[in-house]
Design an enzyme around this catalytic site. Structure first.
Site, PDB file in Angstrom:
ATOM      1  N   GLY A   1      11.253  -5.084  -5.119  1.00  0.00           N
ATOM      2  CA  GLY A   1      11.169  -5.042  -3.663  1.00  0.00           C
ATOM      3  C   GLY A   1      12.491  -4.588  -3.074  1.00  0.00           C
ATOM      4  O   GLY A   1      13.468  -5.335  -3.067  1.00  0.00           O
TER       5      GLY A   1
ATOM      6  N   TYR B   1      -4.770  -6.626 -13.712  1.00  0.00           N
ATOM      7  CA  TYR B   1      -5.322  -7.451 -12.639  1.00  0.00           C
ATOM      8  C   TYR B   1      -6.434  -8.300 -13.237  1.00  0.00           C
ATOM      9  O   TYR B   1      -7.067  -7.899 -14.217  1.00  0.00           O
ATOM     10  CB  TYR B   1      -5.882  -6.569 -11.512  1.00  0.00           C
ATOM     11  CG  TYR B   1      -4.842  -6.011 -10.573  1.00  0.00           C
ATOM     12  CD1 TYR B   1      -4.051  -6.851  -9.806  1.00  0.00           C
ATOM     13  CD2 TYR B   1      -4.665  -4.626 -10.440  1.00  0.00           C
ATOM     14  CE1 TYR B   1      -3.098  -6.329  -8.926  1.00  0.00           C
ATOM     15  CE2 TYR B   1      -3.715  -4.109  -9.557  1.00  0.00           C
ATOM     16  CZ  TYR B   1      -2.943  -4.976  -8.802  1.00  0.00           C
ATOM     17  OH  TYR B   1      -2.015  -4.467  -7.938  1.00  0.00           O
TER      18      TYR B   1
ATOM     19  N   ARG C   1      16.905   0.134  -4.197  1.00  0.00           N
ATOM     20  CA  ARG C   1      17.058   1.535  -3.784  1.00  0.00           C
ATOM     21  C   ARG C   1      18.343   2.172  -4.292  1.00  0.00           C
ATOM     22  O   ARG C   1      18.684   3.296  -3.902  1.00  0.00           O
ATOM     23  CB  ARG C   1      17.052   1.643  -2.240  1.00  0.00           C
ATOM     24  CG  ARG C   1      15.780   1.143  -1.593  1.00  0.00           C
ATOM     25  CD  ARG C   1      14.597   2.054  -1.910  1.00  0.00           C
ATOM     26  NE  ARG C   1      13.363   1.599  -1.306  1.00  0.00           N
ATOM     27  CZ  ARG C   1      12.458   0.824  -1.930  1.00  0.00           C
ATOM     28  NH1 ARG C   1      12.656   0.431  -3.184  1.00  0.00           N
ATOM     29  NH2 ARG C   1      11.353   0.458  -1.317  1.00  0.00           N
TER      30      ARG C   1
ATOM     31  N   HIS D   1       5.424  -7.927  -3.716  1.00  0.00           N
ATOM     32  CA  HIS D   1       4.565  -6.749  -3.896  1.00  0.00           C
ATOM     33  C   HIS D   1       4.982  -5.619  -2.945  1.00  0.00           C
ATOM     34  O   HIS D   1       4.150  -4.898  -2.393  1.00  0.00           O
ATOM     35  CB  HIS D   1       3.092  -7.121  -3.664  1.00  0.00           C
ATOM     36  CG  HIS D   1       2.122  -6.309  -4.480  1.00  0.00           C
ATOM     37  ND1 HIS D   1       1.497  -6.773  -5.600  1.00  0.00           N
ATOM     38  CD2 HIS D   1       1.674  -5.038  -4.317  1.00  0.00           C
ATOM     39  CE1 HIS D   1       0.695  -5.845  -6.091  1.00  0.00           C
ATOM     40  NE2 HIS D   1       0.787  -4.765  -5.333  1.00  0.00           N
TER      41      HIS D   1
ATOM     42  N   GLN E   1       0.223  -3.437 -17.109  1.00  0.00           N
ATOM     43  CA  GLN E   1      -0.037  -4.381 -16.012  1.00  0.00           C
ATOM     44  C   GLN E   1      -1.530  -4.591 -15.850  1.00  0.00           C
ATOM     45  O   GLN E   1      -2.313  -3.643 -15.860  1.00  0.00           O
ATOM     46  CB  GLN E   1       0.569  -3.860 -14.701  1.00  0.00           C
ATOM     47  CG  GLN E   1       0.283  -4.744 -13.486  1.00  0.00           C
ATOM     48  CD  GLN E   1      -0.904  -4.254 -12.672  1.00  0.00           C
ATOM     49  OE1 GLN E   1      -1.162  -3.053 -12.612  1.00  0.00           O
ATOM     50  NE2 GLN E   1      -1.660  -5.170 -12.083  1.00  0.00           N
TER      51      GLN E   1
HETATM   52  C1  LIG Z   1       1.854   3.014  -4.156  1.00  0.00           C
HETATM   53  C2  LIG Z   1       2.050   1.661  -4.798  1.00  0.00           C
HETATM   54  C3  LIG Z   1       1.126   1.219  -5.722  1.00  0.00           C
HETATM   55  C4  LIG Z   1       1.298  -0.017  -6.334  1.00  0.00           C
HETATM   56  N1  LIG Z   1       0.391  -0.421  -7.275  1.00  0.00           N
HETATM   57  C5  LIG Z   1       0.587  -1.597  -7.915  1.00  0.00           C
HETATM   58  C6  LIG Z   1      -0.307  -1.999  -8.936  1.00  0.00           C
HETATM   59  O1  LIG Z   1      -1.273  -1.308  -9.261  1.00  0.00           O
HETATM   60  N2  LIG Z   1      -0.062  -3.177  -9.557  1.00  0.00           N
HETATM   61  C7  LIG Z   1       0.994  -3.990  -9.221  1.00  0.00           C
HETATM   62  O2  LIG Z   1       1.182  -5.054  -9.819  1.00  0.00           O
HETATM   63  N3  LIG Z   1       1.865  -3.610  -8.257  1.00  0.00           N
HETATM   64  C8  LIG Z   1       1.685  -2.453  -7.610  1.00  0.00           C
HETATM   65  N4  LIG Z   1       2.584  -2.064  -6.646  1.00  0.00           N
HETATM   66  C9  LIG Z   1       3.753  -2.917  -6.339  1.00  0.00           C
HETATM   67  C10 LIG Z   1       4.951  -2.530  -7.219  1.00  0.00           C
HETATM   68  O3  LIG Z   1       4.726  -2.849  -8.555  1.00  0.00           O
HETATM   69  C11 LIG Z   1       6.225  -3.242  -6.750  1.00  0.00           C
HETATM   70  O4  LIG Z   1       6.001  -4.634  -6.710  1.00  0.00           O
HETATM   71  C12 LIG Z   1       6.718  -2.776  -5.381  1.00  0.00           C
HETATM   72  O5  LIG Z   1       6.488  -1.390  -5.240  1.00  0.00           O
HETATM   73  C13 LIG Z   1       8.198  -3.080  -5.206  1.00  0.00           C
HETATM   74  O6  LIG Z   1       8.644  -2.711  -3.942  1.00  0.00           O
HETATM   75  P1  LIG Z   1       9.458  -1.337  -3.664  1.00  0.00           P
HETATM   76  O7  LIG Z   1       8.587  -0.223  -4.079  1.00  0.00           O
HETATM   77  O8  LIG Z   1       9.652  -1.338  -2.182  1.00  0.00           O
HETATM   78  O9  LIG Z   1      10.741  -1.410  -4.412  1.00  0.00           O
HETATM   79  C14 LIG Z   1       2.421  -0.831  -6.003  1.00  0.00           C
HETATM   80  C15 LIG Z   1       3.343  -0.363  -5.074  1.00  0.00           C
HETATM   81  C16 LIG Z   1       3.181   0.869  -4.473  1.00  0.00           C
HETATM   82  C17 LIG Z   1       4.219   1.342  -3.494  1.00  0.00           C
END
Ligand SMILES: Cc1cc2nc3c(=O)[nH]c(=O)nc-3n(C[C@H](O)[C@H](O)[C@H](O)COP(=O)(O)O)c2cc1C
Length: 353
Positions: free
Chosen positions: A281, A133, A284, A249, A131
């Site tokens: 998102g 940015y 679970r 996200h 992934q």
């Molecule tokens: C602690 C944490 C760190 C995350 N870091 C990134 C990241 O670095 N890059 C990214 O694209 N998404 C990041 N995300 C988003 C996740 O990829 C994902 O979209 C999201 O966690 C989905 O929701 P859920 O955890 O409630 O199922 C992060 C999410 C969490 C909880």
């Protein structure tokens, strides 16, 4: 530790165990959303509103969760979502989570802000995606792309919903900062507050022409993460992008963003059948995966639950979470009268208000 994990019969059990273990500020960093956390709450609410109409008498004795993602056979249509700084919850961090994904037979998506290098993660991982940015420092960014390719990553995922980090009030209240020993890719300077670091590093000028540049700079399948509008989805397909992640996200960016699961059918209609769409998102359980498949997803990304498992018991804990989801999906597929993942798309869906 492992025997302790076996008594955790659902992701909710794992979450509760994790909550009792992690320091409060780390728990908040993971659990939290932006602003009033309305998008975060909406994700769970939207998922729970979905109900399916099962079929019967369809011989589910050989029901399988196997699937294919970008030409690779996977044990279930899922990947571990990219999540930054996994050493915050366990010293083995991404190495353990990637090992768990390998054992579970699904891809691991290494975050640009991983706390181990992509080369290091690749040694522990099975199918590995990277992934990205959009960084102000283009040399650093394209160097990361090259390193990911060299390390054997099989797909590149550009996250487009973070021009800067959303206002995460829990982190602001906790004055959350990374411990000095945790850095991105073992080379950035540590100890910084996460939001300040990302707004310095991320380039909010990212636009459609940049996408073409990235497309021309990598031979890997390119997936764009953080799409909700069907018009954006349609244009991404036209732009030669190979897959999408429909996502808000995890409720961590625009606090009033619609849940991905709610717009998934519109996005599917906009891009047509067959095009790879992932949903994340609020996934679970295996039944949540089935809901996403029925609404048009090719697969899902599993986010926070993997970190909960990792916190509880390292690689064994993360693996336990993925195993639970796979077992629940197999169970749900059969009970819904589906012999395969592709048959889930034919299920009728009710979205209760
Ligand atoms: C602690 C944490 C760190 C995350 N870091 C990134 C990241 O670095 N890059 C990214 O694209 N998404 C990041 N995300 C988003 C996740 O990829 C994902 O979209 C999201 O966690 C989905 O929701 P859920 O955890 O409630 O199922 C992060 C999410 C969490 C909880």
């Amino acid at each position: 530790m492992t025997s302790g994990v076996k008594s955790l019969l659902s992701i909710g059990d794992v979450e509760r165990r994790c909550h009792g273990l992690l320091p409060r500020d780390v728990w908040d960093f993971i659990a939290g959303g932006s602003g009033t956390e309305s998008a975060l709450a909406a994700n769970a609410a939207a998922m729970s509103r979905v109900q399916l109409l099962p079929r019967v008498l369809r011989d589910v004795s050989r029901c399988t969760t196997r699937s294919e993602l970008f030409g690779t056979t996977v044990a279930m249509p899922a990947a571990v979502a990219p999540m930054a700084y996994q050493r915050l919850v366990h010293p083995d961090g991404e190495l353990a989570a990637a090992g768990a994904a390998k054992d579970a037979g699904i891809p691991f998506i290494a975050a640009a802000l991983s706390s181990y290098s992509v080369e290091h993660i690749a040694k522990a991982a099975g199918p590995l995606w990277f992934q990205l940015y959009w960084l102000r420092d283009r040399d650093l960014m394209f160097d990361l792309v090259r390193r990911a390719e060299d390390a054997g990553c099989e797909a590149l995922m550009l996250t487009v919903d973070v021009p800067w980090m959303g206002r995460r009030l829990r982190d602001l209240r906790n004055q959350f900062a990374l411990p000095g020993n945790i850095t991105a890719h073992e080379h950035a300077s540590g100890g910084s507050a996460v939001a300040a670091h990302t707004s310095a590093a991320f380039d909010p000028s990212l636009s459609w022409s940049d996408l073409e540049i990235l497309r021309s700079r990598t031979r890997l399948p390119l997936i764009v993460k953080g799409v909700l509008h069907p018009d954006d989805a349609a244009r991404l397909v036209e732009s030669g992008v190979d897959g999408l992640v429909v996502s808000n996200h995890g409720g961590r960016q625009l606090d009033v963003a619609v849940p991905g699961i709610q717009v998934l059918p519109m996005v599917r209609r906009a891009v047509g059948e067959g095009y790879p769409i992932f949903l994340d998102g609020g996934v679970r359980s295996g039944t949540d995966v089935l809901k996403a498949l029925a609404l048009g997803a090719t697969g899902v990304l599993i986010g926070r639950p993997v970190l909960w498992g990792l916190a509880v018991a390292g690689e064994a804990g993360a693996h336990h979470v993925l195993r639970l989801v796979a077992d629940e999906l197999a169970d749900a597929l059969g009970l819904a009268g589906c012999r395969s993942v592709s048959e889930a798309r034919e299920l009728a869906v009710f979205q209760n208000t």
